[in-house]
Each structure stands twice: as structure tokens, then as C-alpha cells.
Design an enzyme around this catalytic site. Sequence first.
Site, PDB file in Angstrom:
ATOM      1  N   SER A   1       0.703  -1.103  -0.056  1.00  0.00           N
ATOM      2  CA  SER A   1       0.007  -0.071   0.026  1.00  0.00           C
ATOM      3  C   SER A   1       0.740   1.187   0.075  1.00  0.00           C
ATOM      4  O   SER A   1       0.212   2.158   0.045  1.00  0.00           O
ATOM      5  CB  SER A   1      -1.091   0.180   1.276  1.00  0.00           C
ATOM      6  OG  SER A   1      -2.128  -0.989   0.950  1.00  0.00           O
TER       7      SER A   1
ATOM      8  N   LYS B   1       0.037   3.519  -2.596  1.00  0.00           N
ATOM      9  CA  LYS B   1      -1.041   4.496  -2.451  1.00  0.00           C
ATOM     10  C   LYS B   1      -0.466   5.948  -2.482  1.00  0.00           C
ATOM     11  O   LYS B   1      -1.322   7.108  -2.747  1.00  0.00           O
ATOM     12  CB  LYS B   1      -1.970   4.389  -1.427  1.00  0.00           C
ATOM     13  CG  LYS B   1      -2.734   3.094  -1.341  1.00  0.00           C
ATOM     14  CD  LYS B   1      -3.601   2.955  -0.204  1.00  0.00           C
ATOM     15  CE  LYS B   1      -4.493   1.844  -0.438  1.00  0.00           C
ATOM     16  NZ  LYS B   1      -3.962   0.410  -0.353  1.00  0.00           N
TER      17      LYS B   1
ATOM     18  N   SER C   1      -5.736   2.873   5.055  1.00  0.00           N
ATOM     19  CA  SER C   1      -5.354   2.195   3.802  1.00  0.00           C
ATOM     20  C   SER C   1      -6.665   1.460   2.930  1.00  0.00           C
ATOM     21  O   SER C   1      -6.411   0.141   2.425  1.00  0.00           O
ATOM     22  CB  SER C   1      -4.079   1.363   3.887  1.00  0.00           C
ATOM     23  OG  SER C   1      -3.444   0.988   2.946  1.00  0.00           O
TER      24      SER C   1
END
Length: 431
Positions: free
Chosen positions: A110, A113, A168
Site C-alpha cells: 500500500s 497509494k 489504507s
Amino acid sequence: MPAPKKTLRRTLLVTSAALSSLALTAPAALAAPSPSTSPSPSTSPSATPPARMSTVGGNRLGQAGTQVDLGSGAPVLPKDLTARSWIVADAESGAVLASHNAHWRLPPASTMKMLFADTVLPRFPKTEKHKVVPADLAGIGAGSSLVGIKEGQTYTVRDLWLGVFLRSGNDAVHVLSAMNDGVDNTVKQMNEHAEELQALDTNVVSPDGYDAPGQVSSAYDLTLFARSGLQKKDFREYCSTVRTQFPGETKKNKKGKSVRESFEIQNTNRLLSGDSDIPVYQGIAGVKNGNTTNAGATFTGVAERNGKVLLVTVMNPSKNEHNEVYKETSKLFDWGFKAAGKAQPVGELVAPKGAQASAQPGATASSGQAGGAGDASPKSATKKAAAEEDSGGVGIALAITGGALVLLAAAAFLVNRRWPLPDLVRRRPRP
């Protein structure tokens, strides 16, 4: 010699006001790295870094193993680091103080991101509202982290970004991607933006960082994403938020009245929120963590101490202890603050292509990625810069979405490194 802070601020104010009417033209992006050379998520990546890696930022960064020049008086590196790849860099100057397999292409989880936010965040004002339809949530990977978005409910863009950064939430990523003309379009834009940032180790397949064939990045690239994103006001706000209230589902109460309650969400960045075996890191101000089966634990953080701002990225520690990625990050932060000004740089965080091209004679355009959502008009940008000048903050973020003279673009990028960190950094006592 660098100009005094006040001179830099006044220079930026004049530049902002005088040049904001000129348009920016982003350069064409090159093709994304081929996924055919990337590891498959069905197996763990090799435990040995490749013999040849990218040399973006300096030849030493392309070498396997630890790269550091301690210099006179610099402390030795921590002995118990187990991450496959890591990097310590000065966020403002871009100097890489030390690294370990900095360009090793690994699954990012993640932390991808950060690139998603840096790419998509400027496209929607934070107050815009969106009602979620079933198609928005299609294609979310099994076992994904979720913030709890419900079909038929309306959320602001700010709600969605808080869901991305704090929990997340892959569901929040998919809703924002749907608003951005779909996942495929968003992936294309992310790969193009990675090219513009010179993050050439990165290939995006899924915008949320979910394990996918060919999805890779590197400690070096993740640090570039964080550095670029942190120059956006909204990005700084979201990644530094410890906890907030998130809109829940609309239900009828006992009186038959429709009521929408909220619930608390907390940031999963343990250096920001703390945990049973790790305290809040003093001076921490973001950025993003990740964890998947294929990637292991990954993390990029930014912290400030005594006016020095450092970025640290750690990818996939082999030591199987709770919160190990944060413990190794803390050790590298501690080392970096002690070594700053003593260790000799082994490389640098490169500027975006647009900023580099604009510094060349005869250049005609520069990238406009420095601004963030909500940094709306040139007039408001000038007023904002003036307010920050009066407040005497750590620095001034470049808040112009209009434009700047090409010949000053490289200098503007340099000044823009001195972003104001979130207030939470200043509120916490110094160690």
C-alpha cells in the site's frame, strides 16, 4: 550559499504573484517499465538483489548492498537492519545519506497509494461529494484493507482520502478511481506520473498496491513519491492525521427518522499513532505504510528534528517481529538526524523531468504537479503565501496551479522543498 529563509519566502511571494498567469504544459510521458521483468506475486521475490540496478540519482545507488560515506564524526549505521531495501534522504536538499539496495524492484504493497494520491488528489476538490454505486467497488482484491464504504451512501472527497491514508482503504481507492474515469485510466496516469518523477523502477498494475503480476517499485521511487506528495497541502494533512470520524451507514432510529452516524478510524502508521511495543516517533509527520503477502511490510516516513527534515523508506524486513518495519525505520531516522551534516551523500533524489528540462536553455514548459487540490487560484495562492510569510512557518509550499516562468521553474522546485510540516510536529515535545 543558500539565501536566508526570509529572503526565500519573499522571493517566492514575488514570483507567485507575478508569474501565476502563465500556463504550464506537462511533458509527454514515456512508456512504463515492462512488467515482463518483474517478479510474479505467486512467489516471493529473490532474496538476492540483481547485479545491475538503475543508477538514477547516482552510480552508487545502483550498486547492491549498503552505500554510506560516514565522514568525520558520523555515527555508524545500526547493526541489526534486516530490510531487503532501505534509504535515508534529506527531504529538502534531496541528498541521500545512506541506502541499501535502493533501486531493487520489489512489490510495494500500500505504499503505492502515495503515487496514487500524488497523481489523483489534485483532480478533485476536497468538498466534492460522490454517491457510491456498486460498480465503484468492483474488482477489490480478496483480503483487502477496507475503511467501510457502503453502496448508496454519499461521501466527500476528503472523507475518501482520509480512508485511503488512515485505514489504507482499497475501497476508497476504487471509488476515487471510478470518479477518475476508472481503474485502467488511473493506472495509466500513475505510470505516466511515475515517469515524470523519474521513478523508473515502478510499474503500476493496481492503484491500491494490491499484489498483482508485474507490480513493483523501489525504496528510491517510494521516497520520490513521498517527497512529491508532501509538497501538496492536502496530502500533508491526510497523511499526518492520527484519527478522525468517518461517515457510517444511514439507518432509521427508533423514531423512524433516518440518521447517519459516524465511527472513529485511526491511522495504521504506528510511528504516528503508536502501539503496545512502539512509541510515537517524535517529529513524525506521515507518510504511508503497507503490508501484503508478497511485499511483506513496507513503509515510508517523514520526520523533522531541529529544522532538519528526513525521509526514510524501508521495504520488507526479514526479522519476523511485530512492528519490525517501524522499529527499523526509527533506527534509521535516529541515525540520519545524528549523521546529517557529517555523512557524505552517496546520491540524490532527482527532480521531476519538467523541473530539469525547464532549467535548460531554450526550454518552454514545466510540469504543474507541485500544487494540491484546494490550491485553487493564483490570487488565493498569493494570499496564502503571504499569510504563511506572516506566520513564520517552517517554510512555504508552492501553492500555484496557474504557472511560472520556465527559466525560474527549477529554482521554484528547490524553494518548494521547504514545505510547512503539519502542526502536530510542532506541538510535540522534542526528544
